[in-house]
Scaffold this motif. Structure first.
Motif, PDB file in Angstrom:
ATOM      1  N   VAL A   1       0.849  -1.206   0.000  1.00  0.00           N
ATOM      2  CA  VAL A   1       0.000   0.000   0.000  1.00  0.00           C
ATOM      3  C   VAL A   1       0.885   1.256   0.000  1.00  0.00           C
ATOM      4  N   ALA A   2       2.015   1.187   0.704  1.00  0.00           N
ATOM      5  CA  ALA A   2       2.943   2.338   0.720  1.00  0.00           C
ATOM      6  C   ALA A   2       3.452   2.635  -0.692  1.00  0.00           C
ATOM      7  N   ALA A   3       3.789   1.583  -1.432  1.00  0.00           N
ATOM      8  CA  ALA A   3       4.303   1.780  -2.796  1.00  0.00           C
ATOM      9  C   ALA A   3       3.246   2.474  -3.663  1.00  0.00           C
ATOM     10  N   LEU A   4       1.980   2.056  -3.500  1.00  0.00           N
ATOM     11  CA  LEU A   4       0.903   2.705  -4.268  1.00  0.00           C
ATOM     12  C   LEU A   4       0.780   4.177  -3.893  1.00  0.00           C
ATOM     13  N   GLY A   5       0.832   4.438  -2.578  1.00  0.00           N
ATOM     14  CA  GLY A   5       0.685   5.817  -2.099  1.00  0.00           C
ATOM     15  C   GLY A   5       1.801   6.712  -2.617  1.00  0.00           C
ATOM     16  N   LEU A   6       3.034   6.204  -2.616  1.00  0.00           N
ATOM     17  CA  LEU A   6       4.165   7.019  -3.070  1.00  0.00           C
ATOM     18  C   LEU A   6       4.124   7.240  -4.582  1.00  0.00           C
ATOM     19  N   ARG A   7       3.681   6.216  -5.309  1.00  0.00           N
ATOM     20  CA  ARG A   7       3.529   6.403  -6.771  1.00  0.00           C
ATOM     21  C   ARG A   7       2.538   7.524  -7.056  1.00  0.00           C
TER      22      ARG A   7
END
Ligand SMILES: Cc1cc2nc3c(=O)[nH]c(=O)nc-3n(C[C@H](O)[C@H](O)[C@H](O)COP(=O)(O)OP(=O)(O)OC[C@H]3O[C@@H](n4cnc5c(N)ncnc54)[C@H](O)[C@@H]3O)c2cc1C
Length: 389
Positions: free
Chosen positions: A16-22
């Motif tokens: 979920v963090a990777a999605l948020g940062l993208r």
């Protein structure tokens, strides 16, 4: 530079963090040592479920993940907590905190598979083996010898965090000397879209409502009791759960396979270095009595998204210092609150249980006390329904 941010660990928090940062404009790569998580289907419900707080649900909504989870999520608007020794109850209803719901029960596999599918390019079977940090960059070497270079490394590689160990960051904390037993059961009476938690002197036992009408058990027990419970046949085990929950949902039966995981509290001594940041279980593990493990990880992520609003600001070392400051006090407070509940309830001492029973009655009527309890036991910030609460 291979990317702006390298995320190691595509579990619930890392994916979920990777999605948020993208979404915030970063070039993100994601490595995971394991294989892709399969989406659960039909009756086979993942034994590991999360009680997501309203703030966590809002985060998942903002990343368009919630619609993928909603069909297998069970929202709940009530929670009943009671004490085996004094018999006192405390009841939480969402409306009294100005909320539509207190949260939702979601399977780990549903959440992780949805987030991994949305990312679409997680590099599986790639385990972090070494980390080398310089002033401006960080290089991770995988176990097959490949280097990956990034401006910032985000470690969401779980409680044993090989990344944290490679950086030499120590942890403080203790084992509680017991295990949580989890499985799903059918109940004679419906779960009434309520989360049920009873405090026994040996530890708390919770029944969480599932979307298919079953309940999910989380029973925290000392090692001797855990061994006994794991050795029982299904009928005897169901009877033990019915007795432990004082028959509130009638007779419990037809348990799925049981799993056990160790109870521990652990906090990393630092959440950041110059170019690396720890999130989720890699940074902190709490007792599962409040079901807050993954919610705390999503709180980390919300703080990180604020500290790293865009690549211009977020890739500077100062952004990680802001994150460290934001999370340190919150984690300490939550961890102590959960420990306090555990100590208060895990004793059969009659003097303590009288005070406790009185306290629960009081908490049920005195709003400030109840609000504090709700913050710790539910992860809700009463009166502040938004994710920024
Ligand atoms: C059986 C069980 C039941 C639980 N029940 C609950 C519950 O009811 N409620 C609750 O809130 N919490 C529960 N928890 C805790 C909860 O699972 C964690 O808080 C949550 O999963 C943390 O997510 P995470 O993404 O930080 O870590 P994890 O879910 O542990 O994910 C870590 C990821 O990192 C990857 N990884 C590990 N090492 C490496 C490496 N060297 N290189 C690359 N990748 C690596 C792993 O493959 C994994 O995908 C439970 C835990 C267990 C084990």
């Amino acid at each position: 530079m291979d990317c702006d941010v390298l995320v190691v660990g595509a579990g619930a928090v890392g994916a979920v963090a990777a999605l948020g940062l993208r979404r915030q404009g970063y070039r993100v790569r994601v490595l995971d040592a394991g294989q892709p998580m399969e989406a659960p289907t039909g009756e086979a419900i993942d034994p590991r479920v999360f009680a997501l707080s309203p703030a966590s649900i809002e985060l998942l909504e903002s990343l368009d993940l919630w619609p993928r989870l909603a069909p297998r999520a069970q929202g709940y608007a009530g929670m009943t907590v009671w004490d085996a020794v004094s018999g006192s109850d405390i009841r939480f209803r969402a409306a009294e905190f100005g909320l539509d719901g207190l949260g939702a029960i979601v399977e780990n596999a549903a959440l992780v598979s949805a987030a991994q599918a949305a990312l679409d390019d997680v590099e599986f079977g790639a385990a972090l083996a070494a980390v080398d940090e310089t002033t401006d960059a960080v290089t991770v070497t995988t176990d097959d010898g490949r280097p990956v270079r990034a401006r910032t490394l985000l470690l969401a590689d779980g409680a044993n965090s090989p990344g944290r160990q490679a950086l030499g960051i120590a942890v403080s904390g203790r084992g509680y000397g017991g295990r949580a037993i989890v499985c799903h059961l059918r109940s004679e009476r419906g779960h009434d879209v309520t989360a049920w938690q009873r405090f026994l002197p040996s530890g708390p036992v919770a029944l969480l409502p599932l979307f298919d009408g079953r309940v999910s058990l989380v029973w925290s027990a000392d090692d001797a009791l855990a061994d006994r419970l794991l050795a029982l046949d299904d009928a005897a085990f169901s009877d033990a759960v019915t007795e432990a929950t004082a028959g509130r949902l009638g007779a419990l039966h037809t348990p799925t396979r049981r799993f056990a995981f160790p109870l521990r509290r652990q906090t990393a001594e630092r959440f950041t270095t110059r170019r690396c940041v720890l999130l989720g279980d890699a940074a902190h593990v709490v007792h599962p009595l409040a079901g807050q493990g993954v919610n705390l990880g999503f709180d980390d992520l919300r703080a990180l998204l604020v500290a790293m609003p865009d690549p211009d600001v977020g890739l500077r070392a100062a952004a990680l210092r802001r994150y460290e400051r934001a999370r340190r006090a919150d984690i300490a407070q939550m961890s102590q609150g959960i420990d306090g509940l555990d100590r208060l309830f895990s004793t059969a001492n009659p003097a303590v249980s009288t005070v406790r029973g009185f306290g629960l009655h009081l908490a049920d009527v005195v709003t400030p006390l109840k609000r504090r309890f709700a913050e710790v036991a539910l992860g809700v910030k009463p009166g502040f329904p938004s994710a920024s609460g």
